[in-house]
Design a protein around this motif. Sequence first.
Motif, PDB file in Angstrom:
ATOM      1  N   ALA A  47       0.413  -1.062  -0.065  1.00 24.74           N
ATOM      2  CA  ALA A  47       0.194  -0.014   0.156  1.00 24.74           C
ATOM      3  C   ALA A  47       0.649   1.410   0.208  1.00 24.74           C
ATOM      4  O   ALA A  47       2.395   1.382   0.201  1.00 24.74           O
ATOM      5  N   VAL A  48       0.214   2.877  -0.293  1.00 25.51           N
ATOM      6  CA  VAL A  48       0.888   3.813  -0.588  1.00 25.51           C
ATOM      7  C   VAL A  48       0.119   4.411   0.776  1.00 25.51           C
ATOM      8  O   VAL A  48      -1.641   4.923   0.893  1.00 25.51           O
ATOM      9  N   VAL A  59      -5.160   5.568   2.619  1.00 27.83           N
ATOM     10  CA  VAL A  59      -4.796   4.140   2.340  1.00 27.83           C
ATOM     11  C   VAL A  59      -4.762   3.692   1.217  1.00 27.83           C
ATOM     12  O   VAL A  59      -6.023   2.712   1.170  1.00 27.83           O
ATOM     13  N   ASP A  60      -3.565   3.573   0.180  1.00 26.66           N
ATOM     14  CA  ASP A  60      -4.404   3.467  -1.583  1.00 26.66           C
ATOM     15  C   ASP A  60      -3.564   1.945  -1.586  1.00 26.66           C
ATOM     16  O   ASP A  60      -2.532   1.538  -0.977  1.00 26.66           O
ATOM     17  N   PRO A  86       6.272   3.397  -0.116  1.00 32.92           N
ATOM     18  CA  PRO A  86       5.642   2.106   1.066  1.00 32.92           C
ATOM     19  C   PRO A  86       5.700   1.863   1.812  1.00 32.92           C
ATOM     20  O   PRO A  86       6.389   1.303   2.253  1.00 32.92           O
ATOM     21  N   ILE A  87       4.553   1.075   2.432  1.00 35.34           N
ATOM     22  CA  ILE A  87       3.976   0.187   3.102  1.00 35.34           C
ATOM     23  C   ILE A  87       3.310  -0.872   2.996  1.00 35.34           C
ATOM     24  O   ILE A  87       2.994  -1.735   2.026  1.00 35.34           O
ATOM     25  N   ASP A 235       6.439  -0.330   8.237  1.00 34.13           N
ATOM     26  CA  ASP A 235       7.144   0.778   6.985  1.00 34.13           C
ATOM     27  C   ASP A 235       7.597  -0.607   5.730  1.00 34.13           C
ATOM     28  O   ASP A 235       7.832  -1.694   5.639  1.00 34.13           O
ATOM     29  N   HIS A 236       8.312   0.079   4.870  1.00 34.05           N
ATOM     30  CA  HIS A 236       8.990  -0.732   3.693  1.00 34.05           C
ATOM     31  C   HIS A 236      10.471  -1.483   4.539  1.00 34.05           C
ATOM     32  O   HIS A 236      10.846  -2.877   3.941  1.00 34.05           O
TER      33      HIS A 236
END
Length: 253
Positions: A47-48, A59-60, A86-87, A235-236
Amino acid sequence: MSLGHRVAVMRGGVLQQVSSPRDTYALPANVFVAAFIGTPRISLLQAVVHAPLDAAMSVDLGRHRLVLPEPLSTDHQLLRIQQGRPIIVGLRSEAVRIAPPSQARAGEVAITGIVEHVEYQGHEALVHVNTGSRPAVVTDLEAPRQSTAPRRGYKQQQGGGLSRFRNRAMERLSGSVAVLEAPPESAPGTDANVGPAPRGPVRSDLVVRTGPHVRIRVGAQIPLLVDLGRLYVFDHSGRRICPAPDELPSLES
């Protein structure tokens, strides 16, 4: 988890978390612990975060967008520093229910998905749904084992074996916890950093827990309600950032 008052989770020989069984499940230190603990396994999606100044933060997930309710909770406010990065979003099976948007409660967001598989377990059923999102792969739990090299003599095998052992150990200790890139379709399941290809035609990215008497047809499109209060965000690098960790992430990370 039912045999002790404290649970220790290790990854590649490195301690990840020591806590009560409840905290290990509800407050995993990172995405590895989240995926390691719990049945069925938590659904992890790429997601982003979008945090515009003149609109609601969201949150996409790609096909769907989870709009965070206003006013933002403390945990959701911390997501603002992840804007554009990016997550990984984590959703446990109890965080999503099958219901139309008209039955949404406060803090729930409606999405849809295609039923790929129904796992009947007697007292409950697990519905595997394809929402069109991109799964995040936890490398240490999903990566296939490398094939063993043929024997070529003691000295050569000894040196090669030690080198492979040292390299694999360093990858486990310092490598990333999760992969945020989709595996290539041309060569599925061949890279240890990518993870195996989906088995068969099932392409579900979300597992929903429901009652045993609910009848759902495979291939049907169903309405889903996501409880944003039970949303996990990493997180990433795989560290948990929502719910808020004990140590807040640096703005420069």
